[in-house]
Design a protein around this motif. Structure first.
Motif, PDB file in Angstrom:
ATOM      1  N   LEU A 198       0.943  -1.225  -0.045  1.00 36.38           N
ATOM      2  CA  LEU A 198      -0.108   0.029  -0.133  1.00 36.38           C
ATOM      3  C   LEU A 198       0.787   0.972  -0.087  1.00 36.38           C
ATOM      4  CD1 LEU A 198      -2.771   1.347   0.368  1.00 36.38           C
ATOM      5  CD2 LEU A 198      -2.824   1.395   2.761  1.00 36.38           C
ATOM      6  N   GLY A 199       1.929   1.295   0.864  1.00 36.39           N
ATOM      7  CA  GLY A 199       2.457   2.635   0.962  1.00 36.39           C
ATOM      8  C   GLY A 199       3.371   3.067  -0.416  1.00 36.39           C
ATOM      9  N   PRO A 200       3.843   2.273  -1.126  1.00 33.66           N
ATOM     10  CA  PRO A 200       4.605   2.590  -2.434  1.00 33.66           C
ATOM     11  C   PRO A 200       3.401   3.014  -3.456  1.00 33.66           C
ATOM     12  CG  PRO A 200       5.597   0.739  -1.843  1.00 33.66           C
ATOM     13  CD  PRO A 200       4.630   0.820  -0.680  1.00 33.66           C
ATOM     14  N   TYR A 227       8.140   6.045  -9.749  1.00 29.89           N
ATOM     15  CA  TYR A 227       8.492   6.877  -8.578  1.00 29.89           C
ATOM     16  C   TYR A 227       8.648   5.868  -7.371  1.00 29.89           C
ATOM     17  CZ  TYR A 227       6.768  10.923 -11.154  1.00 29.89           C
ATOM     18  OH  TYR A 227       6.438  11.879 -12.080  1.00 29.89           O
ATOM     19  N   GLY A 228       9.658   5.494  -7.274  1.00 30.38           N
ATOM     20  CA  GLY A 228      10.313   4.332  -6.233  1.00 30.38           C
ATOM     21  C   GLY A 228      10.550   5.145  -5.232  1.00 30.38           C
ATOM     22  N   PRO A 229      12.201   5.317  -4.889  1.00 35.08           N
ATOM     23  CA  PRO A 229      12.504   6.006  -3.670  1.00 35.08           C
ATOM     24  C   PRO A 229      12.823   7.301  -4.063  1.00 35.08           C
ATOM     25  CG  PRO A 229      14.395   4.812  -4.725  1.00 35.08           C
ATOM     26  CD  PRO A 229      13.192   4.427  -5.466  1.00 35.08           C
ATOM     27  N   CYS A 230      11.782   8.236  -4.722  1.00 34.19           N
ATOM     28  CA  CYS A 230      11.950   9.589  -4.982  1.00 34.19           C
ATOM     29  C   CYS A 230      11.888  10.424  -3.934  1.00 34.19           C
ATOM     30  CB  CYS A 230      10.978   9.774  -6.041  1.00 34.19           C
ATOM     31  SG  CYS A 230       9.061   9.640  -5.588  1.00 34.19           S
ATOM     32  N   ALA A 231      12.007  11.622  -3.934  1.00 31.97           N
ATOM     33  CA  ALA A 231      12.118  12.685  -2.834  1.00 31.97           C
ATOM     34  C   ALA A 231      12.369  14.194  -3.352  1.00 31.97           C
ATOM     35  CB  ALA A 231      13.078  12.260  -1.795  1.00 31.97           C
ATOM     36  N   PHE A 232      11.960  14.928  -2.649  1.00 33.19           N
ATOM     37  CA  PHE A 232      11.954  16.540  -2.904  1.00 33.19           C
ATOM     38  C   PHE A 232      13.136  17.047  -1.842  1.00 33.19           C
ATOM     39  CE2 PHE A 232       8.557  15.660  -5.443  1.00 33.19           C
ATOM     40  CZ  PHE A 232       8.264  16.622  -6.036  1.00 33.19           C
ATOM     41  N   LEU A 233      13.935  17.923  -2.076  1.00 35.91           N
ATOM     42  CA  LEU A 233      14.715  18.640  -1.294  1.00 35.91           C
ATOM     43  C   LEU A 233      14.020  19.515  -0.222  1.00 35.91           C
ATOM     44  CD1 LEU A 233      17.308  20.493  -3.543  1.00 35.91           C
ATOM     45  CD2 LEU A 233      17.719  18.343  -2.316  1.00 35.91           C
ATOM     46  N   ASP A 234      14.320  19.425   0.821  1.00 32.82           N
ATOM     47  CA  ASP A 234      13.997  20.443   1.927  1.00 32.82           C
ATOM     48  C   ASP A 234      15.019  21.583   1.803  1.00 32.82           C
ATOM     49  OD1 ASP A 234      11.559  19.316   3.021  1.00 32.82           O
ATOM     50  OD2 ASP A 234      12.775  17.861   3.825  1.00 32.82           O
ATOM     51  N   ASP A 235      16.135  21.310   2.522  1.00 34.35           N
ATOM     52  CA  ASP A 235      17.066  22.601   2.271  1.00 34.35           C
ATOM     53  C   ASP A 235      18.051  22.222   1.100  1.00 34.35           C
ATOM     54  OD1 ASP A 235      17.691  20.319   4.576  1.00 34.35           O
ATOM     55  OD2 ASP A 235      19.532  20.522   3.837  1.00 34.35           O
ATOM     56  N   TYR A 236      18.515  23.099   0.370  1.00 36.69           N
ATOM     57  CA  TYR A 236      19.218  22.870  -0.574  1.00 36.69           C
ATOM     58  C   TYR A 236      20.655  22.200  -0.464  1.00 36.69           C
ATOM     59  CZ  TYR A 236      21.279  23.729  -5.121  1.00 36.69           C
ATOM     60  OH  TYR A 236      21.996  23.750  -6.491  1.00 36.69           O
ATOM     61  N   ASP A 237      20.691  21.207  -1.351  1.00 34.52           N
ATOM     62  CA  ASP A 237      22.030  20.439  -1.098  1.00 34.52           C
ATOM     63  C   ASP A 237      22.289  19.747  -2.317  1.00 34.52           C
ATOM     64  OD1 ASP A 237      24.211  19.087  -0.709  1.00 34.52           O
ATOM     65  OD2 ASP A 237      23.261  18.075   1.146  1.00 34.52           O
ATOM     66  N   ARG A 289       6.422  17.417   0.272  1.00 35.01           N
ATOM     67  CA  ARG A 289       7.185  17.183   1.332  1.00 35.01           C
ATOM     68  C   ARG A 289       7.542  15.720   1.627  1.00 35.01           C
ATOM     69  NH1 ARG A 289      10.268  21.743   2.627  1.00 35.01           N
ATOM     70  NH2 ARG A 289       9.085  23.778   1.973  1.00 35.01           N
ATOM     71  N   ASN A 290       8.735  15.154   1.959  1.00 38.36           N
ATOM     72  CA  ASN A 290       9.055  13.917   2.564  1.00 38.36           C
ATOM     73  C   ASN A 290       8.369  13.452   3.745  1.00 38.36           C
ATOM     74  OD1 ASN A 290      10.721  14.035  -0.074  1.00 38.36           O
ATOM     75  ND2 ASN A 290      12.358  14.805   1.208  1.00 38.36           N
ATOM     76  N   HIS A 291       8.425  14.320   4.892  1.00 41.36           N
ATOM     77  CA  HIS A 291       7.880  14.147   5.752  1.00 41.36           C
ATOM     78  C   HIS A 291       6.272  13.864   6.056  1.00 41.36           C
ATOM     79  CE1 HIS A 291       7.365  18.366   6.077  1.00 41.36           C
ATOM     80  NE2 HIS A 291       6.776  18.395   7.122  1.00 41.36           N
ATOM     81  N   ARG A 292       5.846  14.654   5.038  1.00 37.64           N
ATOM     82  CA  ARG A 292       4.344  14.635   4.837  1.00 37.64           C
ATOM     83  C   ARG A 292       3.727  13.385   4.221  1.00 37.64           C
ATOM     84  NH1 ARG A 292       0.670  17.812   7.673  1.00 37.64           N
ATOM     85  NH2 ARG A 292       1.841  19.767   8.004  1.00 37.64           N
ATOM     86  N   ILE A 293       4.589  12.831   3.233  1.00 36.74           N
ATOM     87  CA  ILE A 293       4.308  11.746   2.403  1.00 36.74           C
ATOM     88  C   ILE A 293       4.619  10.498   3.632  1.00 36.74           C
ATOM     89  CG2 ILE A 293       5.057  10.237   0.651  1.00 36.74           C
ATOM     90  CD1 ILE A 293       5.912  12.502  -1.096  1.00 36.74           C
ATOM     91  N   GLU A 294       5.530  10.443   4.068  1.00 37.58           N
ATOM     92  CA  GLU A 294       5.818   9.277   5.382  1.00 37.58           C
ATOM     93  C   GLU A 294       4.522   9.561   6.121  1.00 37.58           C
ATOM     94  OE1 GLU A 294       7.522   6.151   7.039  1.00 37.58           O
ATOM     95  OE2 GLU A 294       7.829   7.053   5.046  1.00 37.58           O
ATOM     96  N   VAL A 321      13.099  12.932   6.871  1.00 35.28           N
ATOM     97  CA  VAL A 321      13.273  11.678   6.315  1.00 35.28           C
ATOM     98  C   VAL A 321      14.849  11.444   5.800  1.00 35.28           C
ATOM     99  CG1 VAL A 321      12.460  10.307   4.335  1.00 35.28           C
ATOM    100  CG2 VAL A 321      10.696  11.479   5.775  1.00 35.28           C
ATOM    101  N   THR A 322      15.257  10.742   6.396  1.00 37.79           N
ATOM    102  CA  THR A 322      16.691  10.376   5.660  1.00 37.79           C
ATOM    103  C   THR A 322      17.004   9.532   4.774  1.00 37.79           C
ATOM    104  OG1 THR A 322      17.326   9.124   7.209  1.00 37.79           O
ATOM    105  CG2 THR A 322      17.677  11.199   7.895  1.00 37.79           C
ATOM    106  N   ALA A 323      15.905   8.604   4.674  1.00 31.37           N
ATOM    107  CA  ALA A 323      16.108   7.634   3.303  1.00 31.37           C
ATOM    108  C   ALA A 323      14.761   7.098   3.003  1.00 31.37           C
ATOM    109  CB  ALA A 323      16.775   6.326   4.077  1.00 31.37           C
ATOM    110  N   THR A 324      14.583   6.956   1.496  1.00 28.26           N
ATOM    111  CA  THR A 324      13.242   6.523   0.915  1.00 28.26           C
ATOM    112  C   THR A 324      13.796   5.264   0.295  1.00 28.26           C
ATOM    113  OG1 THR A 324      14.033   7.884  -0.747  1.00 28.26           O
ATOM    114  CG2 THR A 324      12.323   9.018   0.653  1.00 28.26           C
ATOM    115  N   PHE A 325      12.470   4.403   0.122  1.00 29.52           N
ATOM    116  CA  PHE A 325      12.856   2.973  -0.192  1.00 29.52           C
ATOM    117  C   PHE A 325      11.891   2.515  -1.404  1.00 29.52           C
ATOM    118  CE2 PHE A 325      13.432   3.363   4.347  1.00 29.52           C
ATOM    119  CZ  PHE A 325      14.634   2.831   4.429  1.00 29.52           C
TER     120      PHE A 325
END
Length: 487
Positions: free
Chosen positions: A128-130, A261-271, A430-435, A480-484
């Motif tokens: 379900l999550g993915p 869209y597997g382990p995709c993510a969006f930047l929070d702070d720019y890096d 945002r990654n934390h909202r998705i999680e 969120v430090t890692a996506t799967f």
């Protein structure tokens, strides 16, 4: 209620070595989670019929619609630079193609529908999550104006799937211009099947690059078209802070759409070096390396086309290299053009790139939120920008240079703000909202965060003060430090 889906399955009319016929595994007790009614209308489909029991059976694979020819597509691919000669649709089944109301041919693909001949030991199912992640992010990308596959529907299957734990099973019906990948060309090149390459190239030209058919050298024109499409796409990714996470050649669509869209993510702070994907241990697909990796993938595509470019190998290689040389300037034009719009610049001046890159260096050095900073530039006085910095004076010189550059523009402030508002989203996935959304659904059966996130992200360039909390970066404990990957 009888459902009519006007399938016209051009890929299934190609020779049988292009795919394997396969039936979806029947879901035991499918339930509709979400139906994209606007997309259904765009496709010329009856949303009410799709939401009815028979429609849900079709969307889950329990029933095969009339005219559907379910197939799993064959392809190969470089996965983190390691070539695998046979991959293919291991947990996805192409139900068929429809021509939408605008005359565009679109694939309907059921993902998470069980084993295929290409599953390589996997169960072919999806948790379900993915499924929720792909639904939310693909629709958000569409709202952001970035070429992407779309989500027509998400269903739960009534089954449990085995990953590290038992998880609720689900499936997504994905819509794409096509699911043909760089890896599809690699599949035939690896087998030295030049006739298969020619048939595939002709199919792609007819479907995605029809002007190439009229060119003096159609296969060179095809390569030029794919390169241009990818240069534009990757620039768009960077301009909104998107990280694909797994840019393997089997995840690059020749249509120029974002896919998988597997382990995709969006930047929070720019890096520029940011990596979220748990499987990208060496940072190959870091945010700032995506243009380089796109060119690497396109080089692999060019290699497959050598037999079609010229009979003489030396001539073919020179031709391919000339085509690939166009990627960097095309990407730079698209990226700089996007940066100008983000900065409110209508005209072009020589040092605009220097102005933009100086800002990005400041954002990176100070871990400043990428989305919120650029959206803050839209405000009339930019009063909140200095508050983002521990040492507010760090940004003062740059702001002075930017305002001096704006003074050279012929447009007024209202025109500037209108331009910038359309280039700088207020809301991203945002990654934390998705999680948090995934955890609510998987752990508690609560889909309200999923519904609300879809509502917010459907209008990313509007202020939406009632949803202002969705603009906030994560608190330290929410990061969120890692996506799967969903497999």
């Amino acid at each position: 209620m009888t459902i009519s889906i006007p399938f016209d399955n051009s890929y299934a009319r190609l020779p049988d070595r292009f795919y394997a016929p396969v039936r979806p595994s029947a879901a035991s007790a499918p339930q509709l989670l979400q139906l994209n009614r606007a997309l259904a209308a765009e496709l010329g489909l009856d949303a009410e019929a799709l939401a009815a029991p028979e429609g849900i059976e079709i969307l889950s694979g329990l029933r095969i619609a009339e005219g559907s020819q379910p197939i799993a597509m064959a392809y190969a691919g470089h996965q983190f630079a390691h070539f695998v000669p046979q991959l293919g649709d291991g947990r996805a089944i192409l139900l068929g193609e429809v021509v939408d109301r605008s005359g565009r041919r679109r694939d309907l693909q059921l993902k998470g529908s069980g084993r295929t001949p290409f599953s390589r030991g996997g169960d072919g199912k999806a948790a379900l999550g993915p499924v929720l992640r792909e639904y939310v992010v693909s629709e958000a990308m569409a709202a952001l104006g970035i070429p992407t596959t779309r989500a027509l529907a998400a269903v739960t299957t009534g089954e449990q799937v085995v990953r590290e734990d038992l998880l609720p099973g689900a499936a997504i019906v994905r819509v794409a211009a096509s699911h043909i990948r760089v890896g599809t060309f690699q599949f035939f090149a690896a087998r030295e099947d030049v006739e298969g390459l020619r048939l595939l190239a002709d199919h792609v030209i007819a479907r995605h690059y029809p002007a190439a058919a009229q060119a003096e050298r159609p296969y060179r024109a095809l390569l030029d078209g794919v390169i241009a499409a990818q240069a534009d796409l990757i620039a768009r990714w960077l301009l909104v802070g998107f990280i694909h996470g797994v840019m393997n050649t089997d995840n690059m669509a020749v249509s120029g759409e974002t896919i998988d869209y597997g382990p995709c993510a969006f930047l929070d702070d720019y890096d520029p070096n940011k990596v979220f994907s748990s499987i990208d241990r060496m940072g190959r697909y870091a945010y700032g390396r995506q243009p380089e990796m796109a060119l690497w993938n396109l080089t692999r595509l060019a290699e497959t086309l050598l037999p079609l470019l010229a009979e003489d190998e030396v001539e073919a290689i020179a031709d391919a290299e000339a085509a690939l040389a166009a990627f960097a300037p095309a990407f730079e034009r698209a990226y700089l053009g996007g940066l100008r719009r983000k900065l409110g610049l209508f005209t072009e001046k020589e040092d605009d790139l220097g102005l933009a890159t100086a800002l990005l260096r400041i954002l990176a050095a100070n871990r400043i939120d990428f989305t919120n900073f650029f959206r803050g530039l839209v405000d009339a006085d930019q009063s909140g920008l200095r508050d983002m910095f521990e040492a507010p004076t760090v940004i003062d010189d740059w702001l002075a240079q930017w305002k001096a550059r704006l003074a050279d523009e012929p447009q007024d402030e209202l025109a500037r703000r209108t331009l910038m508002r359309a280039a700088n989203p207020a809301f991203i996935p945002r990654n934390h909202r998705i999680e948090a959304m995934i955890r609510a659904a998987v752990d508690h059966g609560d889909f309200a965060p999923f519904e609300e996130l879809l509502t917010v992200l459907a209008r990313p360039y509007e202020d939406q003060p009632e949803y202002d909390g969705y603009r906030s970066p994560p608190a330290e404990q929410e990061r969120v430090t890692a996506t799967f990957c969903g497999t």
